[in-house]
Design a protein around this motif. Structure first.
Motif, PDB file in Angstrom:
ATOM      1  N   SER A 139      23.177  33.876   6.071  1.00 28.27           N
ATOM      2  CA  SER A 139      21.877  33.803   6.785  1.00 28.27           C
ATOM      3  C   SER A 139      21.048  32.486   6.654  1.00 28.27           C
ATOM      4  CB  SER A 139      20.961  34.986   6.522  1.00 28.27           C
ATOM      5  OG  SER A 139      20.670  34.911   4.913  1.00 28.27           O
ATOM      6  N   GLY A 140      22.039  31.545   6.071  1.00 27.80           N
ATOM      7  CA  GLY A 140      21.333  30.088   5.976  1.00 27.80           C
ATOM      8  C   GLY A 140      20.062  29.944   4.969  1.00 27.80           C
ATOM      9  N   ALA A 141      19.070  29.451   5.380  1.00 29.84           N
ATOM     10  CA  ALA A 141      17.673  29.235   4.574  1.00 29.84           C
ATOM     11  C   ALA A 141      17.432  30.589   3.970  1.00 29.84           C
ATOM     12  CB  ALA A 141      16.929  28.469   5.576  1.00 29.84           C
ATOM     13  N   GLU A 142      17.307  31.678   4.794  1.00 32.09           N
ATOM     14  CA  GLU A 142      16.808  33.144   4.087  1.00 32.09           C
ATOM     15  C   GLU A 142      17.712  33.460   3.004  1.00 32.09           C
ATOM     16  OE1 GLU A 142      16.716  37.769   5.844  1.00 32.09           O
ATOM     17  OE2 GLU A 142      17.083  35.944   7.373  1.00 32.09           O
ATOM     18  N   PHE A 143      18.996  33.379   3.062  1.00 30.23           N
ATOM     19  CA  PHE A 143      19.703  33.583   1.978  1.00 30.23           C
ATOM     20  C   PHE A 143      19.456  32.811   0.780  1.00 30.23           C
ATOM     21  CE2 PHE A 143      23.579  32.184  -0.713  1.00 30.23           C
ATOM     22  CZ  PHE A 143      23.812  33.566  -1.128  1.00 30.23           C
ATOM     23  N   LEU A 144      19.212  31.479   0.960  1.00 33.72           N
ATOM     24  CA  LEU A 144      19.055  30.640  -0.148  1.00 33.72           C
ATOM     25  C   LEU A 144      17.470  30.927  -0.618  1.00 33.72           C
ATOM     26  CD1 LEU A 144      20.184  27.185   1.537  1.00 33.72           C
ATOM     27  CD2 LEU A 144      20.928  28.482  -0.545  1.00 33.72           C
ATOM     28  N   ARG A 145      16.457  31.205   0.098  1.00 34.91           N
ATOM     29  CA  ARG A 145      15.341  31.678  -0.320  1.00 34.91           C
ATOM     30  C   ARG A 145      15.246  33.030  -1.237  1.00 34.91           C
ATOM     31  NH1 ARG A 145      13.430  31.938   4.557  1.00 34.91           N
ATOM     32  NH2 ARG A 145      12.822  29.634   4.506  1.00 34.91           N
TER      33      ARG A 145
END
Length: 263
Positions: free
Chosen positions: A238-244
């Motif tokens: 999920s891109g930035a969501e995963f990293l958050r």
């Protein structure tokens, strides 16, 4: 026998031939080098963390501290590298992103290996590397071994600190989860640091290590946000969501919890 040269010792012919951009866009070289150098640094981090585990298993705390100090310096380099990658603008990245196909940093086996050594284990990750024997064997081996935190807590128990039996004999294939009873083992270390100075120092080194890891994750998140916004990652994450989400994870939660019981 020919004289050994700098290039020969470092295998520079092979190393410098490993940058093979697929798109023809000039900025792709930056992307490739940034990730390849990160993998080289991760290899050293993994090497030093495993040495620290071995030292702790032998009750050699001071050599383990040296290994952790080196890891901390490498972490700073890894975090600073995001500034170089952040010079890649969204429009520049968009011109070669399709060339990446389904490849993604999410698939970095060495990153997963570092997480395994630090205690964030996930047996399900092995399936991702089923077609890569080297990566699969690396992670399978680390899954079965005690983490850095496991070895540290066993060392503390042998030193006489009240580490719960359930922690000492837990299934090391599972991720470490917060254990309230373990906080008591750290209380004497923090209330009487002069008696437990080397352990106190080691605890703070572990906190430094986790903080550096979180700073690296945060810098990764901000670089992704400025480059692709809310788009999904190339590998399907999920891109930035995963990293958050992963920013909330703690490797050594009891070392933070004990601070609330002081003073």
């Amino acid at each position: 026998m020919p004289e050994l040269t700098y290039g020969g010792y470092l295998h520079l012919d092979e190393l410098l031939a490993a940058q093979r951009p697929r798109s023809g866009h000039p900025d792709e070289l930056l992307f490739v080098i940034a990730h390849q150098t990160s993998e080289l640094w991760l290899r050293l981090v993994l090497h030093e963390l495993r040495r620290a585990c071995e030292a702790l298993a032998a009750d050699e705390l001071r050599p383990a501290l040296k290994n952790l100090a080196r890891v901390k310096h490498v972490q700073r380099v890894l975090t600073d590298q995001w500034a170089v990658l952040a010079t890649l603008t969204p429009s520049e990245y968009a011109q070669f992103r399709a060339a990446l196909g389904t490849s993604s940093g999410f698939q970095s086996d060495q990153y997963r290996a570092v997480e395994f050594v630090l205690g964030r284990k996930d047996e399900g990750m092995l399936a991702m590397f089923a077609a890569d024997p080297r990566a699969h064997d690396l992670l399978a081996g680390l899954l079965d071994r005690p983490s850095l935190y496991d070895e540290f807590l066993r060392h503390l128990a042998r030193r006489g600190l009240p580490v719960p039996e359930g922690v000492l004999h837990r299934d090391v294939r599972e991720p470490h989860t917060f254990t309230p009873e373990l906080v008591a083992a750290f209380r004497p270390v923090y209330t009487d640091p002069h008696t437990w100075w080397d352990v106190y120092e080691a605890c703070e080194e572990l906190v430094d290590l986790e903080e550096n890891f979180q700073l690296w994750r945060f810098r990764h998140l901000k670089t992704v946000e400025r480059t692709i916004g809310a788009h999904r990652g190339t590998g399907g994450s999920s891109g930035a969501e995963f990293l958050r989400r992963v920013l909330a994870h703690s490797f050594f939660p009891e070392l933070y919890a004990v601070r609330s019981e002081l003073g």
